[in-house]
Every structure is written in structure tokens, then in C-alpha cells.
Scaffold this motif. Structure first.
Motif, PDB file in Angstrom:
ATOM      1  N   TYR A  96       0.862  -1.181   0.000  1.00  0.00           N
ATOM      2  CA  TYR A  96       0.000   0.000   0.000  1.00  0.00           C
ATOM      3  C   TYR A  96       0.894   1.226   0.000  1.00  0.00           C
ATOM      4  N   VAL A 132      -3.462   4.729   1.744  1.00  0.00           N
ATOM      5  CA  VAL A 132      -3.954   4.636   3.112  1.00  0.00           C
ATOM      6  C   VAL A 132      -3.269   5.658   4.009  1.00  0.00           C
ATOM      7  N   ASP A 133      -3.841   5.817   5.185  1.00  0.00           N
ATOM      8  CA  ASP A 133      -3.200   6.532   6.290  1.00  0.00           C
ATOM      9  C   ASP A 133      -2.683   5.467   7.249  1.00  0.00           C
ATOM     10  N   PRO A 134      -1.388   5.180   7.247  1.00  0.00           N
ATOM     11  CA  PRO A 134      -0.879   4.095   8.093  1.00  0.00           C
ATOM     12  C   PRO A 134      -1.105   4.307   9.579  1.00  0.00           C
ATOM     13  N   SER A 151      -3.796   5.600  11.035  1.00  0.00           N
ATOM     14  CA  SER A 151      -5.140   5.101  11.317  1.00  0.00           C
ATOM     15  C   SER A 151      -5.184   3.584  11.182  1.00  0.00           C
ATOM     16  N   ARG A 152      -4.475   3.081  10.196  1.00  0.00           N
ATOM     17  CA  ARG A 152      -4.429   1.630   9.964  1.00  0.00           C
ATOM     18  C   ARG A 152      -3.840   0.913  11.177  1.00  0.00           C
TER      19      ARG A 152
END
Length: 413
Positions: A349, A403-405, A407-408
Motif C-alpha cells: 500500500y 492509506v493513512d498508516p 489510522s491503519r
């Protein structure tokens, strides 16, 4: 008297005979009764305890090892142009150079990775003499320690600017990185160093790392020091990958400079070389650089190739170059498997990035957009860059998540 005697004897015999003849039945009964033995009491049997069998232990099955996952992160080109050197000087309080503020917003993302790898585009000075930006680069010595401090674990160093400061510049760069605790692939100070595979122990996974460049911008390495910078030869790349695998690498990553500057779509050479590299069992993924803009992601032989991940820190923008040269991506690569079954790339990602040229901080756009503090104009700009980046990276039909890692990972940005 004889008669009486005889008569008496006859009478006596007769009487005895009468007794036996007349009482025979009674006599038989008597003897029969006398013949029955007296019953002997049968002893009450004592129960014998039946031994309880010892339980047979059921062997426990050998537990199946749980798969392990490690995360690698790769960022785009770090080009310390003149304005960036001056900004690093402005950030420093002691008259030196401080690069850490420029990475302050991406540092939390780098720390999420088990192995974070930078792409250092330029030489690093040993004593801060002769500092220079484009077209012949020489970055301050503080850059090495700064890269380590913000979360990088290693760097790829083979680039078309690697030899800008000649042989001594290559040696100085490796020395400065080594002093900062940053191993690298792409440069070497000796033939022995070049021949030694670059391996990283990342959790349970041994990762091999290769770094090559298509060009030295016309510079030629000395005949007696051809090991200084890795210049691309398909056969040499494949040989080094095989050596890394033989040395224990379970995953092999190739970082490579190639392609045509500012061209979004990969060149024919990129496509052909990617096919040659990924058809080998010894190379698992390719991370490309050099063209200063983001290029698509593709899959060849079931393996990912990032043709180009753009700039990460530079002064390039629409003022000199395509507007997209202000942008880049961080590529996150997850490796999953077990020692018994082997490891493979299980997921990739990306995080789109942009250099804020007001202070040269690197902005992770998906993380920034998760905040409620953006003004509308900035939000519109960031959203347009994210949309453009998504269109480019998925252009060849590979589904890549942006993605926003933070938040992930369940963390706050």
C-alpha cells in the motif's frame, strides 16, 4: 448233648442268617449313610483387586508455527538542493545543519515499519566543505545522522549523482552513513565490500537489498575502483541477487534508478528489465526511482514492480519541472510466512506525499487529510494530488490502496 450242641449251632446260624436276610435293606441304608463324607465348608472367595491400567499419554500434535508478518517502507528520492541546504542551516541552532524538522510529519510513519529504507540521491560531505546543490551535489554531513534520527534503518545509494564528488565522495558518503548507524546498498569502498551481500534481519525474516543505477551522468569510475557504485547490468544484478539468496536472504528487494525523467509511464527499457529481473526466482520486488515523478505499479510473474516512487525531499516543483515533481509516495510492503514454508510479499500500500516548499517539510497527504484542521484550499489541493497519484499508481490495472498508516495501525495522527 452233642445234638443240643449241634442244634444250638444251627439255630444260631439260622438266626444270624435271618438277621442279614430280613434286615438287608436297613443295613444298606446304614452303610450308605456312613459313606457320605461330611461336607467341608467352601471358603468365601476373597475378591482380587483388578489393577487399574495406567493411562496412555496421548502425544500432543506439534504446533503449526503461526505466520509472521514484517513491514518494509521505501521512500522516494532525497535531493538536497541548495534551498534545502539553506533551510537545514536555518533550522540548526549551532551553526550546523538540521534536517529533522523536514521529516517531522513522516517520521511517525517511518517508525511503523520494521525496516525503513531511504533513497539517498546525493553524496554526503565528510567535513561540510564544498557543499553544493544541483547540478553537482554535496550534502552536509548532518544529513546522515538526521536520516537515522527520523526513523530510517538503511538507504539505497546508487544513483546518477552518486559519483558527483568522485571516488573520495563515494567513500565519504559510506563513512558518514556508517558513523550514523545507517547501512547502505549501492556503494562500496572496496571489492570485498561490494562482493558482500547486504542482508538485514527484520524480525524472523532475512531481507537482501540491492541498489543499482543506470548512469553516473557521464562520470567514469577509475579502472582500479570499478566497485565504487553499482551501475546496472542485468547479468550483474541477477548474479548479486543469487548471491544474496545463497547467503540466506528469504526476500530480495531491488532498488533501481532507471527510466526517462518526468515521464509518468515506464519506458520500454524499464519494462524489459523488470521482466528479466522478476522472472528470476531470486528477486521478489522492485522499487524504482530517478524520474522525479510517481510512476505506475505493475505485477510481473506474480511480483510487484514500483516503476517510480517520485521525489521525497527536493526543491523541484512547477517552477522548474512538472508540477508532479513536488509529489511522491511512500511504499509499504508487508512480508508474511514461516521459516518452514518460506516468505512472500503479501500486501503493498502507499502513502502519497508532497513537499511543502514554505519550510520544506514532507507532508503525508492521507494522514493530513484525516485531520479536521486543514483549511479548505489546502484540503482541495491535497485531495487533488491524492486523486492524481491514485490514477497513476493503478494505471496498469494493479489495485493499490492509498492509506493513512497511522489510522491503519490504530494510532492518532
Amino acid at each position: 448233648m452233642r445234638f443240643l450242641g449241634v442244634f444250638g449251632l444251627i439255630v444260631a446260624v439260622t438266626l444270624v442268617a435271618s438277621f442279614f436276610v430280613g434286615g438287608g435293606e436297613e443295613e444298606a441304608t446304614f452303610f450308605e449313610a456312613a459313606a457320605v463324607p461330611t461336607p467341608v465348608p467352601t471358603p468365601t472367595p476373597v475378591p482380587t483387586a483388578t489393577p487399574t491400567p495406567e493411562p496412555t499419554a496421548t502425544p500432543e500434535p506439534t504446533p503449526t508455527p503461526s505466520p509472521t508478518t514484517v513491514t518494509l517502507a521505501f521512500s522516494g528520492e532525497i535531493l538536497s538542493h541548495g534551498p534545502i541546504i539553506r533551510q537545514a542551516g536555518a533550522y540548526a541552532a549551532d551553526g550546523g545543519y538540521d534536517y529533522e524538522p523536514m521529516f517531522s510529519r513522516v517520521s511517525p510513519l517511518l517508525e511503523l515499519a520494521d525496516l525503513a529504507v531511504c533513497h539517498l540521491e546525493t553524496p554526503i560531505s565528510a567535513d561540510n566543505t564544498g557543499l553544493a546543490g544541483y547540478p553537482i551535489f554535496n550534502a552536509p554531513t548532518e544529513l546522515a545522522a538526521g536520516l537515522r534520527a527520523v526513523g530510517y534503518d538503511a538507504c539505497s545509494t546508487a544513483s546518477n549523482h552518486s559519483y558527483d564528488m568522485g571516488a573520495s565522495g563515494v567513500i565519504d558518503t559510506v563513512d558518514q552513513l556508517e558513523a550514523a548507524g545507517l547501512p547502505q546498498a549501492g556503494m562500496a569502498r572496496s571489492a570485498e565490500e561490494k562482493a558482500t551481500p547486504r542482508l538485514y534481519e527484520v524480525g524472523d525474516v532475512t531481507v537482501g537489498h540491492l541498489s543499482y543505477t543506470f548512469s553516473l551522468n557521464g562520470f567514469v569510475m577509475p579502472a582500479d575502483q570499478p566497485y565504487l557504485v553499482n551501475v546496472t547490468s542485468v547479468d550483474e544484478v541477477l548474479a548479486e541477487a543469487a548471491a544474496a539468496r545463497a547467503a540466506g536472504a528469504e526476500i530480495v528487494v531491488l532498488s533501481i534508478q532507471w527510466g526517462n525523467e518526468y515521464q509518468v509511464d515506464p519506458s520500454q527499457t524499464q519494462i524489459e528489465q523488470a521482466s528479466a529481473f522478476l522472472e528470476s526466482p531470486d528477486i521478489d520486488i522492485i522499487i524504482g526511482a530517478h524520474v522525479h515523478v510517481v510512476q505506475p505499479v505493475d505485477m510481473i510473474n506474480g511480483k510487484y514492480v514500483f516503476y517510480g516512487i517520485g521525489n521525497f525531499l527536493s526543491n523541484q516543483s512547477a517552477n522548474c519541472c512538472p508540477a508532479a515533481s513536488q509529489n511522491g509516495i511512500m511504499a509499504f510492503v508487508e512480508i508474511t510466512g514461516t521459516e518452514a514454508d518460506g516468505y512472500e510479499v503479501s500486501e503493498v500500500y502507499v502513502v502519497p506525499t508532497r513537499v511543502d516548499r514554505t519550510d520544506y517539510t514532507i507532508v503525508p497527504l492521507t494522514t493530513a487529510l484525516a485531520s479536521d484542521d486543514l483549511d479548505p484550499a489546502t484540503r482541495d489541493l491535497y485531495e487533488s494530488v491524492v486523486a492524481e497519484t491514485e490514477e497513476v499508481v493503478t494505471r496498469r490495472g494493479v489495485d493499490i490502496a492509498l492509506v493513512d498508516p497511522l489510522s491503519r495501525a490504530g494510532r492518532q495522527g
